[in-house]
Design an enzyme around this catalytic site. Sequence first.
Site, PDB file in Angstrom:
ATOM      1  N   GLY A   1     -73.229 -76.523 -31.906  1.00  0.00           N
ATOM      2  CA  GLY A   1     -72.004 -75.151 -30.998  1.00  0.00           C
ATOM      3  C   GLY A   1     -72.446 -75.575 -29.817  1.00  0.00           C
ATOM      4  O   GLY A   1     -72.908 -76.208 -28.854  1.00  0.00           O
ATOM      5  N   SER A   2     -72.107 -74.488 -28.889  1.00  0.00           N
ATOM      6  CA  SER A   2     -72.264 -74.422 -27.902  1.00  0.00           C
ATOM      7  C   SER A   2     -73.095 -73.985 -26.806  1.00  0.00           C
ATOM      8  O   SER A   2     -73.955 -73.113 -27.903  1.00  0.00           O
ATOM      9  CB  SER A   2     -70.563 -73.259 -27.214  1.00  0.00           C
ATOM     10  N   THR A   3     -73.460 -74.471 -25.804  1.00  0.00           N
ATOM     11  CA  THR A   3     -74.584 -74.006 -24.937  1.00  0.00           C
ATOM     12  C   THR A   3     -74.454 -72.774 -25.281  1.00  0.00           C
ATOM     13  O   THR A   3     -76.085 -71.950 -24.986  1.00  0.00           O
ATOM     14  CB  THR A   3     -74.363 -74.879 -23.737  1.00  0.00           C
TER      15      THR A   3
ATOM     16  N   LYS B   1     -73.045 -72.528 -43.005  1.00  0.00           N
ATOM     17  CA  LYS B   1     -71.615 -71.560 -42.484  1.00  0.00           C
ATOM     18  C   LYS B   1     -70.078 -72.658 -41.438  1.00  0.00           C
ATOM     19  O   LYS B   1     -71.167 -72.993 -40.950  1.00  0.00           O
ATOM     20  CB  LYS B   1     -72.199 -70.460 -41.588  1.00  0.00           C
TER      21      LYS B   1
ATOM     22  N   GLU C   1     -68.453 -77.814 -19.563  1.00  0.00           N
ATOM     23  CA  GLU C   1     -67.438 -78.820 -20.681  1.00  0.00           C
ATOM     24  C   GLU C   1     -66.493 -78.074 -21.272  1.00  0.00           C
ATOM     25  O   GLU C   1     -65.815 -77.232 -21.485  1.00  0.00           O
ATOM     26  CB  GLU C   1     -68.689 -78.424 -22.217  1.00  0.00           C
TER      27      GLU C   1
ATOM     28  N   CYS D   1     -69.156 -83.180 -28.212  1.00  0.00           N
ATOM     29  CA  CYS D   1     -70.007 -83.167 -27.547  1.00  0.00           C
ATOM     30  C   CYS D   1     -70.634 -83.536 -26.853  1.00  0.00           C
ATOM     31  O   CYS D   1     -71.193 -83.381 -25.496  1.00  0.00           O
ATOM     32  CB  CYS D   1     -71.126 -82.452 -28.259  1.00  0.00           C
TER      33      CYS D   1
ATOM     34  N   GLU E   1     -78.381 -78.161 -31.564  1.00  0.00           N
ATOM     35  CA  GLU E   1     -77.637 -79.248 -31.041  1.00  0.00           C
ATOM     36  C   GLU E   1     -76.271 -78.572 -30.028  1.00  0.00           C
ATOM     37  O   GLU E   1     -74.713 -78.490 -30.715  1.00  0.00           O
ATOM     38  CB  GLU E   1     -76.935 -80.150 -31.851  1.00  0.00           C
TER      39      GLU E   1
ATOM     40  N   GLY F   1     -76.102 -70.947 -28.511  1.00  0.00           N
ATOM     41  CA  GLY F   1     -77.227 -71.545 -28.849  1.00  0.00           C
ATOM     42  C   GLY F   1     -78.330 -70.286 -27.878  1.00  0.00           C
ATOM     43  O   GLY F   1     -79.410 -70.672 -28.491  1.00  0.00           O
TER      44      GLY F   1
END
Lengths: 317, 491
Positions: free
Chosen positions: B248-250, B196, B401, B304, B270, B253
């Site tokens: 993507g973002s933490t 996706k 971030e 990132c 990641e 995640g």
Amino acid sequence: MDKNIKTEERFAQPANVETASAPKTAKSKLRTSPASAPRLGVEKTYKLYINGKFPRTESGRYFAVTDAKGRIVANMCRASRKDFREAVVAARAAFSGWSSASAYLRGQILYRVAEMLEGRSEQFVGELTTMGLSKRAAAQEVTAAIDCIVYYAGWTDKYQQIFSSVNPVASSHFNFSILEPTGVVSTIAPQEKCLLGFVSEIAPIIAGGNTAVALASEENPLCAVSFAEVLHSSDVPPGVVNILSGFRDELTEQFASHMDVNAVIYNGEDMNAIKLVQEQAANNIKRVIIRKKPAAPDPYQIMDVQETKTTWHPIGG
Amino acid sequence: MSNVKHAIKLNYDTEWEYAPAPESTDHISLKDRYDLFIGGEFVAPKSGVYFDTINPANEKILASVAQAGAADVDRAVKAARGAYENVWSKMKPAERGKFIYRIARIIQERAREFAVIESMDGGKPIRESRDVDVPLAAAHFFYYAGWADKLDYAFPHKTPKPLGVAGQIIPWNFPLLMAAWKIAPALACGNTVVLKPAETTPLTAMKLAEVIQAADLPPGVVNIITGDGSTGASIVDHDGIDKIAFTGSTDVGKIIQRAVAGGDKKYTLELGGKAANIIFDDAPIDQAVEGVVNAIFFNQGHVCCAGSRLLVQESVAEEVVTKLKERMQTLIVGDPMDKNTDIGAINSAAQLERINAYLELGQKEGAAMYQAGGKTPKKGYWCRPTLFTDVSQSHRVVREEIFGPVLAIQTFRTLDEAVTKANNTQYGLSGGVWTDKGAKIFKVGQKIRAGVIWANTFNKFDPTSPFGGYKESGVGREGGLHGLSAYLNLH
């Protein structure tokens, strides 16, 4: 929880002050005194191992461990969440030194651990037989544990060569990937094989330069707690291995959720506990290693708690 | 300021102007509407819903793409499962590899088209999509193609086996490149894929679907479905998926790590970063300043592993900051399709809003903000290159971030202080060190707790080079030999 573990909570006094009132017939088996010379055995107090010291649990609680015949062998410290947190502080403080110790030195210290365990074989055979193992099975477990440590001692300065790489990037850079320890590793040791299982758990963690906080087998914590004495006499720096005894139900969540732990290992098949560990580990993206069955020692268990670091540098004048 | 040598400056605001150098778009083909790529065909979504994807540089609609619902995800997973069981896992590894080589070759042939569409859909400068994203994507397929029949050599004493169906969710900052990072190793290891792309950048992924069709890959080996976060959640939750690969973002995640708890899905993550670039006083300063520019302004800072913190040794801080500001004044912010553009459009209105909120917050927290001058186009989403100074470790612009062209600058006196500050973060994706002294590079490189260290360089990528984070920056590695283990069971 296993049936033969009885629990009591004590608030006023440390666990071992009142032990005289508890029946301790089984304990004398560990240090027999000949009938001809009636001498009262000096019994060992089993304590926690945190930061190279042997404190009792700050909670003052204990649980009784009984032998195969139901006799009380020892009152173990029932470690609290606060004990765990203190162990993590010790493990974090020890990480910088241990992770930057040379691979050769880590190998020598691990080998020294094996030497010390060999010298104390009898004590561990005694503990294992007290808990119901045959003498032969106990001796086998102890020698397997010693050999396991020697095996990982030999890996300390070799796994890097097997699993690191120089990467042929297309641009004009020198690029290489090395392994570094993940950090502080918490581990819930296997219930079975209370010595071999514990040693097989700790050795790959520290061989790779991590520091550890381990929960001993709840059913039979004697050997794991005695193993602290082996570590203590082997030049393993304080805080590198911290050992708690206590209840899985109470401590598993803490082992998985603590924000200053980088990886959590769970040994066992309890699906609820596994789910809990995996969920709580997400708090700080811990690495999660689930071991449903004991695995034979191999370097991939060192790799489970290693990070790959890749460094780039330009090539040019 | 007196002892700092200033660069010779040309004033582009009043006296000079760059002549436009636009990349032409007449050679690309874009459909008005893109369906889902499932089982080797483009099929309409069962949901019946489509959404628009726009060009963030002019807010014009480029195409509409399908919103895959749970039923569509299910269909894609079944197609992938069928292809895994019946074809891909049974194919000779060398043949599998040849299919992947084909993908690499077709991307190379159609490189210009991919670069143009990438810049139109995502806002990144054409120079970057042309020179970085697209060639690296092709290289990734080419590299992993060769692994397909050599896996037995990668992990001594183990027998590698594919996992099955991989669900892969990728971000909007490197749309085609991230698709390549995910798909190439998965296929080489014998898995099939449901991928996706991000909601705001679906087009190069759909073009990649065309490539996969043209390469004659067996139907269902790669399925590409577009949609928003709910589509991603359906992939994560689907029982037929054996592995989740997410970039993507933490925050997301963590949601994924919780969502797969108690199940058998493997995962690699990641996630975010807040990397420190450390400049020592013995560094080649001009080179380091150029490196800092590349570290934070590359791809509008939507990276990132961006060097979003700068730690400068006190004795050269004034010189570095002065030179950095002067260099920033020459950066061209504007039309991504212009070959001279350095900083393109911010990827979306939502992202611009997030960045602007941080700019406001930084000032509110007492930091000094500097933005290079220059005009930005009226339409579209733009953020000029920005610095924060007078910040401390507790400022949110230092800790969080931002994912934009925003740099926070701190100073240090000793190596230990630099390392302590660099490591004082929940993240551990990357780090930079600038010094002429080799011994210092190794020492600092060793002490930084991060997965990638760039020494006297920054933001370099290669398919042979493992990439991934320590701590909350993720789990697992992508790229290189190490990237294979994410897609294999080792028995």
